[in-house]
Design an enzyme around this catalytic site. Structure first.
Site, PDB file in Angstrom:
ATOM      1  N   SER A   1       0.834  -1.192   0.000  1.00 27.71           N
ATOM      2  CA  SER A   1       0.000   0.000   0.000  1.00 27.71           C
ATOM      3  C   SER A   1       0.874   1.249   0.000  1.00 27.71           C
ATOM      4  CB  SER A   1      -0.968  -0.042   1.195  1.00 27.71           C
ATOM      5  OG  SER A   1      -2.009   0.901   1.049  1.00 27.71           O
TER       6      SER A   1
ATOM      7  N   GLU B   1      -9.021  -6.147  -4.042  1.00 23.31           N
ATOM      8  CA  GLU B   1      -8.403  -5.046  -3.302  1.00 23.31           C
ATOM      9  C   GLU B   1      -9.424  -4.051  -2.769  1.00 23.31           C
ATOM     10  OE1 GLU B   1      -5.423  -4.117  -2.388  1.00 23.31           O
ATOM     11  OE2 GLU B   1      -4.136  -5.561  -3.386  1.00 23.31           O
TER      12      GLU B   1
ATOM     13  N   HIS C   1      -7.520  -5.933   0.564  1.00 25.07           N
ATOM     14  CA  HIS C   1      -6.284  -5.154   0.675  1.00 25.07           C
ATOM     15  C   HIS C   1      -5.495  -5.556   1.922  1.00 25.07           C
ATOM     16  CE1 HIS C   1      -3.675  -1.819  -0.159  1.00 25.07           C
ATOM     17  NE2 HIS C   1      -3.944  -1.196   0.965  1.00 25.07           N
TER      18      HIS C   1
END
Length: 447
Positions: free
Chosen positions: A156, A272, A364
């Site tokens: 990320s 995600e 995610h």
């Protein structure tokens, strides 16, 4: 608080006597993170953690330096998900680092630019990461690591940081391979002028701002943080295009191959966006609920009709509801590797494994526990299939750190290289992952 707030990181003062290095250091001030082993929050937070299987190995070990995610607003190198014991046990030195986030790490302000010898402000969190990488270069040999074989990896915002450092002259030679997990990269960057103008919302008295208690600074975050985070528009509380540390806009640099030449491993989770963009990709029969459509209209002011047609039900093969800002960088980074690395290898993966009883996902960050081998860190269920996949992923990370090829072990290939690897109930080759959805987003950025 004090004179070092909003300045580049300073060299540490040598300790007097023997220093206890077994306890975790403070976290940077931030909203309380869900997982941390830090004793408190403090602006004196620029520390790193080192795990090594042997201080004096037979030969120097590859080094893996982890940069945490958290939207550039928070995170911790002491997060139990990032504990490096099991990953290091596969044959590497593992380092996790802290860096300043939010207003402490990314405030740009005209008064800060005026006092800078380089005429810039902001990007302090990236400077912290560079300082950590320089420390690794200078000191990791004492822990059994090879300073000439350093892999930067993160997910990320951490992965986005690495993508930016790939384009920065200041990072030249500080790492030699990169692993980008769910990279929130490729979006337009705010310019220095835009970010400094926005920073005036905190006031123009820099001395007064430096005198504020940390919690008072943190409370002012909303002045610069949008209520709804756009998927495609610049934000100022994150890295910015300052012309010095980051001389080009990120997408331009990645697409044009203006990156440091090195092997890349780039990947994403199959679902995600379902936890990051409320409502997108959900609903009955694949219908996007109203909140998701509002989010899409805010994010994409062009091609509104095309976007819903590309969305499919959650988990559907080719469903586009989960294609988010973490997907397109797979192409951007890969293109940058091809153009800038003179043929250096780049590989991609898609993580698809669902834990026992999990109805959708993986979402995610789901792969992080597998990479480090800390499957129980958050209390989620797992079984032998998860353990086996985690072991495969750890060994692939070490192989990549050693050779630039996740299919090698101790210099020997263990299987044929593939362009994309699908990491799920089985580990297998794949291709053409959500091509139409990625094509649309590429056209959006280009349009």
């Amino acid at each position: 608080m004090g004179p070092l707030r909003w300045r580049p990181p300073q060299p540490p003062q040598p300790p007097s006597g023997v220093r206890d290095a077994l306890a975790f250091a403070p976290d940077v001030p931030q909203p309380p993170p869900p997982f941390t082993r830090a004793p408190r929050q403090d602006e004196d937070s620029l520390y790193l953690n080192v795990w090594t299987p042997a201080v004096r190995p037979e030969r120097p070990l590859p080094v893996l330096v982890w940069i945490f995610g958290g939207g550039f607003m928070g995170g911790s190198g002491s997060d139990p998900f990032y504990d490096g014991r099991k990953l290091a046990g596969e044959g590497a030195v593992v380092v996790t680092v802290n860096y300043r986030c939010g207003l402490f790490g990314f405030l740009a302000h005209p008064a800060l630019g005026a006092e800078s010898p380089d005429g810039v402000s902001g990007n302090y969190g990236l400077l912290d990461q560079l300082a950590a990488l320089r420390w690794v270069r200078d000191h990791i040999a004492a822990f059994g690591g090879d300073p000439g074989c350093v892999t930067a990896f993160g997910f990320s915002a951490g992965s986005a940081s690495i993508a930016l450092l790939l384009t920065s002259p200041q990072a030249q030679g500080l790492f030699h391979r990169a692993i980008l997990q769910s990279p929130g990269a490729g979006r337009p960057l705010a310019t220095l002028a835009e970010a400094e103008q926005a920073g005036l919302a905190l006031g123009d008295d820099l001395a007064a701002l430096r005198a504020l208690p940390a919690q008072d600074v943190l409370a002012r975050t909303a002045l610069l943080s949008p209520k709804v985070r756009s998927l495609t528009r610049p934000r100022v509380l994150r890295p910015i295009h300052d012309g010095w540390l980051l001389p080009r806009d990120e997408r331009e640099a990645l697409r044009g191959g203006h990156v440091h030449p090195m092997p890349l491993l780039v990947g994403s989770n199959v679902d995600e966006g379902t936890t990051l963009t409320p409502g997108v990709g959900g609903g009955n029969a694949g219908r996007v609920p109203r909140p998701g459509r509002r989010q899409l209209r805010f994010a994409c002011d062009r091609g509104r009709r095309a976007v819903p047609r590309l969305l499919g039900p959650a988990g559907a093969a080719g469903g586009g509801g989960h294609v988010r800002r973490h997907a397109v960088p797979l192409r951007h980074a890969a293109a940058g590797a091809r153009h800038g690395a003179a043929g250096a290898a780049h590989r991609k993966y898609v993580f698809t494994r669902r834990r026992p009883g999990q109805p959708d996902g993986p979402h995610h960050g789901a792969e992080v526990a597998y990479v480090f081998g800390n499957l129980g860190a958050g209390g989620e269920p797992f079984d032998g299939g998860d353990e086996a996949l985690s072991r495969t992923m750890r060994r692939a990370r070490i192989a990549f750190a050693q050779s630039g090829n996740p299919g090698c072990r101790n210099g020997k290939a263990t299987g044929p290289p593939t362009t994309t690897t699908v990491l799920g109930d089985r580990v297998e080759a794949g291709s053409g992952w959500r091509g139409p959805q990625l094509d649309f987003i590429e056209r959006y950025y280009a349009g």
